[in-house]
Every structure is written in structure tokens, then in C-alpha cells.
Design an enzyme around this catalytic site. Structure first.
Site, mmCIF file in Angstrom:
data_model
loop_
_atom_site.group_PDB
_atom_site.id
_atom_site.type_symbol
_atom_site.label_atom_id
_atom_site.label_comp_id
_atom_site.label_asym_id
_atom_site.label_seq_id
_atom_site.Cartn_x
_atom_site.Cartn_y
_atom_site.Cartn_z
ATOM 1 N N SER A 170 21.670 8.525 60.106
ATOM 2 C CA SER A 170 21.961 8.312 59.142
ATOM 3 C C SER A 170 22.880 9.647 58.574
ATOM 4 O O SER A 170 22.893 10.728 59.390
ATOM 5 C CB SER A 170 21.441 8.779 57.759
ATOM 6 O OG SER A 170 21.284 9.375 57.025
ATOM 7 N N GLU A 220 23.742 11.310 56.792
ATOM 8 C CA GLU A 220 22.351 12.679 55.991
ATOM 9 C C GLU A 220 22.625 13.705 57.129
ATOM 10 O O GLU A 220 22.649 14.832 56.921
ATOM 11 C CB GLU A 220 21.224 12.147 55.294
ATOM 12 C CG GLU A 220 21.739 11.317 53.867
ATOM 13 C CD GLU A 220 22.018 12.289 52.528
ATOM 14 O OE1 GLU A 220 21.358 13.295 53.038
ATOM 15 O OE2 GLU A 220 22.685 12.305 52.477
ATOM 16 N N TYR A 238 14.534 14.844 54.735
ATOM 17 C CA TYR A 238 15.052 13.792 55.343
ATOM 18 C C TYR A 238 15.545 13.744 56.378
ATOM 19 O O TYR A 238 15.763 13.313 57.022
ATOM 20 C CB TYR A 238 15.643 12.535 54.204
ATOM 21 C CG TYR A 238 16.292 11.153 54.479
ATOM 22 C CD1 TYR A 238 15.569 10.276 54.615
ATOM 23 C CD2 TYR A 238 17.597 11.362 54.471
ATOM 24 C CE1 TYR A 238 15.563 8.940 55.375
ATOM 25 C CE2 TYR A 238 17.942 10.339 54.900
ATOM 26 C CZ TYR A 238 17.955 9.508 55.350
ATOM 27 O OH TYR A 238 17.724 7.747 55.878
HETATM 28 N N1 GDD Z 1 20.403 8.203 43.989
HETATM 29 C C1 GDD Z 1 21.284 9.308 42.962
HETATM 30 N N2 GDD Z 1 20.955 9.178 41.524
HETATM 31 N N3 GDD Z 1 21.857 9.743 43.038
HETATM 32 C C2 GDD Z 1 22.928 10.246 42.530
HETATM 33 C C3 GDD Z 1 22.783 9.998 40.968
HETATM 34 C C4 GDD Z 1 21.372 9.938 40.623
HETATM 35 O O1 GDD Z 1 21.306 9.400 39.254
HETATM 36 N N4 GDD Z 1 23.412 11.219 40.412
HETATM 37 C C5 GDD Z 1 24.298 11.596 41.191
HETATM 38 N N5 GDD Z 1 24.004 11.188 42.691
HETATM 39 C C6 GDD Z 1 24.378 10.842 43.379
HETATM 40 C C7 GDD Z 1 23.375 11.969 44.910
HETATM 41 O O2 GDD Z 1 23.394 13.111 44.451
HETATM 42 C C8 GDD Z 1 24.454 11.635 46.579
HETATM 43 O O3 GDD Z 1 25.427 12.942 46.678
HETATM 44 C C9 GDD Z 1 25.080 10.358 45.889
HETATM 45 O O4 GDD Z 1 25.015 9.849 44.733
HETATM 46 C C10 GDD Z 1 23.908 9.412 46.750
HETATM 47 O O5 GDD Z 1 22.936 9.004 46.179
HETATM 48 P P1 GDD Z 1 22.201 8.124 46.907
HETATM 49 O O6 GDD Z 1 22.463 6.650 46.911
HETATM 50 O O7 GDD Z 1 20.543 8.294 46.531
HETATM 51 O O8 GDD Z 1 22.249 8.242 49.113
HETATM 52 P P2 GDD Z 1 22.248 9.134 49.444
HETATM 53 O O9 GDD Z 1 23.784 9.311 50.334
HETATM 54 O O10 GDD Z 1 21.244 9.553 49.512
HETATM 55 O O11 GDD Z 1 20.742 8.969 50.678
HETATM 56 C C11 GDD Z 1 21.525 7.600 51.418
HETATM 57 O O12 GDD Z 1 22.601 7.056 52.320
HETATM 58 C C12 GDD Z 1 22.360 7.381 53.578
HETATM 59 C C13 GDD Z 1 23.601 7.343 54.839
HETATM 60 O O13 GDD Z 1 24.385 8.044 54.326
HETATM 61 C C14 GDD Z 1 20.268 6.323 51.725
HETATM 62 O O14 GDD Z 1 19.965 5.608 51.959
HETATM 63 C C15 GDD Z 1 20.100 7.862 53.077
HETATM 64 O O15 GDD Z 1 18.548 7.048 53.305
HETATM 65 C C16 GDD Z 1 20.554 7.150 53.738
HETATM 66 O O16 GDD Z 1 20.469 7.858 55.186
#
Ligand code: GDD
Length: 371
Positions: free
Chosen positions: A163, A165, A187
Site C-alpha cells: 500500500s 500508506e 496499518y
Molecule cells: N475514511 C475517512 N473518513 N477519511 C477521511 C474522512 C472521513 O470522514 N475525512 C477526511 N478523511 C481523509 C483521511 O484522513 C485520509 O487522509 C483520506 O481522507 C483518505 O482516507 P481513506 O479513504 O480512509 O483511505 P486511506 O488513504 O486512509 O487508506 C486507503 O488507501 C490505502 C492506499 O493508499 C485504504 O484503502 C488502505 O487500506 C489502502 O492501503
């Protein structure tokens, strides 16, 4: 009961089992078999569909008793065969590999919601980190590979879902396969472990084991907890009059968002190469959560400023501020590139949720990420 087509020779530790290469030479005419962990998640379903179109027999690993996702999976992907197993249970993984005798194993299973990894850090380490070790061990043991016995030509090929991440507090931008890791969550740390372990099994045992470092990839099947889907569902609920507000965390975070359906083809391409090599997979275009809101609400003729409230409950203990992929190696060597733009992706997700909710469906009708 699964059909058995090859003699099974597998025992745990110290096995003299014959490698799949030996078994396959007389069976070259059989279709290829893929075993997918995380089959009920977004990527698992897209990959299963894609591999089926490529002529594969697809097997999915499912865990637990009366797992409600199994019924959903049977309804939506009827031709995928299911085998029981759990990333927490080494023996079950050995049994699964032994029964399926796959040509390719895709390890997509993980606890993948980043905030949950602070709440259940140990479990995240067990599933997302050590789970990779258990899958690799299952392949190694069932293939009869050891430090003194390398895999043969027809070995099982392994794909690990790494990822973006892992880059966390990024050292350079955009990120390539050479960019150092600095994960910012339990994670991300677990994914780094899985990534290096995959590399280590490749170097230690000569296994065909690769990692795809995938940047955020989304679709109408995305779990409702992830920000793209939370927003597309929120827009649909507000448009249809079910809700007035959408509560979010950090709106200034930037991500490189692509379409999951495009990304699973990259996984398959990586396993089809002559040499096992890790690749970064992303679009190279980055947007803020605010940009995402702008686009998503516009699709429904709404202004996000009238509805979005920031809520400290969704702020993470440590944030990954900005991710952007340099996928030029994948483009040049795999011939892979994303087909769907950010705007098309967000438009598709909002339209899909408007349709879903108007017809009485639920967010969970596609089941989200899984392990
Ligand atoms: N989930 C979420 N909910 N994220 C939010 C929110 C909210 O209410 N508000 C702002 N965000 C911001 C998070 O702080 C983060 O910076 C961004 O939106 C993306 O969050 P997510 O969609 O939860 O994804 P992620 O980037 O943390 O992780 C996803 O992508 C990775 C690949 O880079 C996941 O799918 C991971 O499993 C994956 O590895």
C-alpha cells in the site's frame, strides 16, 4: 467438495512434498487456477471477475461460520469456488493451498481501514502483517521449498497487496518503487512488514513473490467507511432528502485516487512477467478531500459548503498528508495505465449511490473490504 485434479503432496514443516512444477508438466492443458484471499472485498470481487474473463478457475478464501458475505458472494459471483481458511490460522491456509493447488495466489485480505488499526493494533499486526507470512509459508510448505531446495519452473506465483500508506510521511514526491517508507499508522507498519517479507521470501527461497504498491483505488463497491464512498453515499442521502449533513475529518489530505477495476489488471500483469518485480500503481494525479467534495456534490447539483461539517472524531492520531504515484515503471514494463479519470470515478460513484438508495438498496449491498 472441490474437484481434485493433481496428486496432493503437502505436509507442514520438513516436507519432502513434490513441487507444483513437477506435478504440472503433464497437465499443461488445464486452465490456470487463482486463489484469492480477501475475495469478498472490493478488489477481490473485481479481480475474480477479471481473472474469470481470462479463463481462470477462481477460488476465494473465506473465513468464519455463517459469514454473511459468503451468501452475497455466491449471488454476485456464482462461478467463484470458495474454500475455508483464515489468515490467523496457519493450518487452514496450508489446507487451502493443498486443496486448490493454485498457479497464482493473490493476498488481498487485510484489516484495511486505517483508523481501525489504532483501535485494534495487535489484530492489525496479526492479520495485515503476520497474515502475509502465513500465506507465504503455506505456499512454501505445499511447494516443498526450503533453503536448500528452490522452486521449479511451474511454481506458485504470489501477489502481495502492498500500500501507498507505507510511504506515510513522504520523503519525496511523487513516490516510486525506490522511495523509502515512513508509515504513519499500525496499518502502514503492518503493510511494510508484509512488503519486506515478500521481498525476503523472493530472495531467500527464489519464490516468484511480488508486491504491488497500490495507491488509493475506489469504486461503487468500496466500503462505506472510506472517504470516497462516505462522500458519494452522503451526497446521495442529502440529494434524496434522507440527511442534511455530512461529517468528515481532515479535508486538506491529498490522495492519488484511481478506479479499482483498472488496478486489478496490474496485479495480474505483475504475475505474468518473466521476473518477479515490485511496482507502484497509481494515476500520478493527486486531489484533496476538498476537491473530492467539490466534484461529488456538483454531480448532484449541490454545494458541499452547505452540508459538510468537520468533526474531530474523524481526525487521525497521525495523518498521511499527500500521496502521489510515479507509476512510470509499470507503464513502461507492464504496459499498464489507468483508464478512468478522477472525475469519471467520482461521477460514477455518486450516480451509483443515487441509484442504489433510490431503489431501496443499502450501502452494504456490495460488501466492502474484508479479511
Ligand atoms: N475514511 C475517512 N473518513 N477519511 C477521511 C474522512 C472521513 O470522514 N475525512 C477526511 N478523511 C481523509 C483521511 O484522513 C485520509 O487522509 C483520506 O481522507 C483518505 O482516507 P481513506 O479513504 O480512509 O483511505 P486511506 O488513504 O486512509 O487508506 C486507503 O488507501 C490505502 C492506499 O493508499 C485504504 O484503502 C488502505 O487500506 C489502502 O492501503
Amino acid at each position: 467438495m472441490l474437484p481434485r485434479r493433481r496428486p496432493v503432496a503437502c505436509a507442514y514443516l520438513g516436507s519432502q512434498a513434490r513441487a507444483p512444477a513437477d506435478r504440472r508438466t503433464s497437465e499443461a492443458d488445464l486452465s490456470r487456477r487463482a486463489l484469492i484471499t480477501g475475495i469478498t472485498g472490493q478488489d477481490g470481487t473485481y479481480l475474480a471477475e477479471y481473472l474469470t474473463t481470462q479463463g481462470y478457475e477462481v477460488y476465494g478464501l473465506v473465513r468464519g461460520q455463517q459469514n454473511p458475505r459468503v451468501r452475497q458472494l455466491r449471488q454476485s459471483l456464482g462461478n467463484v469456488r470458495l474454500v475455508r481458511g483464515d489468515l490467523l490460522d496457519q493450518g487452514s491456509l496450508i489446507s487451502a493451498v493443498e486443496r486448490v493447488q493454485p498457479d497464482e495466489v493473490y493476498n488481498l485480505a487485510a484489516i484495511s481501514y486505517v483508523p481501525m488499526s489504532w483501535q485494534q493494533a495487535e489484530l492489525t499486526g496479526e492479520v495485515t502483517g503476520l497474515g502475509v507470512l502465513r500465506v507465504l509459508e503455506a505456499i512454501r510448505v505445499c511447494s516443498g521449498i526450503s533453503a536448500s531446495r528452490s522452486p521449479g519452473r511451474g511454481q506458485i506465483r504470489f501477489y502481495q497487496a502492498s500500500s501507498s500508506e507505507m510511504f506515510g510521511m513522504v520523503r519525496e514526491s511523487p513516490q516510486t518503487e525506490q522511495t523509502p517508507f515512513h508509515p504513519r499508522s499500525p496499518y502502514g507498519v503492518a503493510k511494510v512488514y508484509g512488503h519486506f517479507l515478500t521481498q525476503n521470501y523472493r530472495e531467500s527461497y527464489g519464490m516468484f513473490a511480488v508486491s504491488g504498491i497500490l495507491f488509493n483505488h475506489e469504486s461503487p463497491r468500496r466500503g462505506a467507511e472510506f472517504v470516497t464512498r462516505k462522500i458519494s453515499l452522503g451526497v446521495a442521502k442529502i440529494k434524496l432528502g434522507y440527511e442534511r449533513q455530512l461529517r468528515l475529518g481532515n479535508l486538506s489530505a491529498h490522495r492519488d485516487w484511481g478506479f479499482a477495476g483498472d488496478y486489478v489488471t496490474a496485479m495480474h500483469l505483475m504475475l505474468g512477467q518473466d521476473e518477479p518485480v515490485d511496482y507502484v500503481i497509481g494515476t500520478g494525479v493527486t486531489h484533496s478531500v476538498e476537491d473530492l467534495l467539490e466534484h461529488a456534490f456538483k454531480v448532484a447539483d449541490l454545494d458541499w459548503r452547505d452540508h459538510v461539517v468537520t468533526d474531530a472524531a474523524f481526525i487521525r492520531p497521525a495523518e498521511v498528508d499527500k500521496l502521489c504515484a510515479d507509476a512510470s515503471a509499470a507503464r513502461e514494463r507492464l504496459g499498464w495505465e489507468p483508464k478512468m479519470t478522477f472525475e469519471e470515478l467520482i461521477g460514477m460513484m455518486v450516480e451509483a449511490d443515487l441509484e442504489l438508495l433510490s431503489s431501496g438498496g443499502h450501502a452494504e449491498d456490495w460488501f466492502g473490504d474484508a479479511w
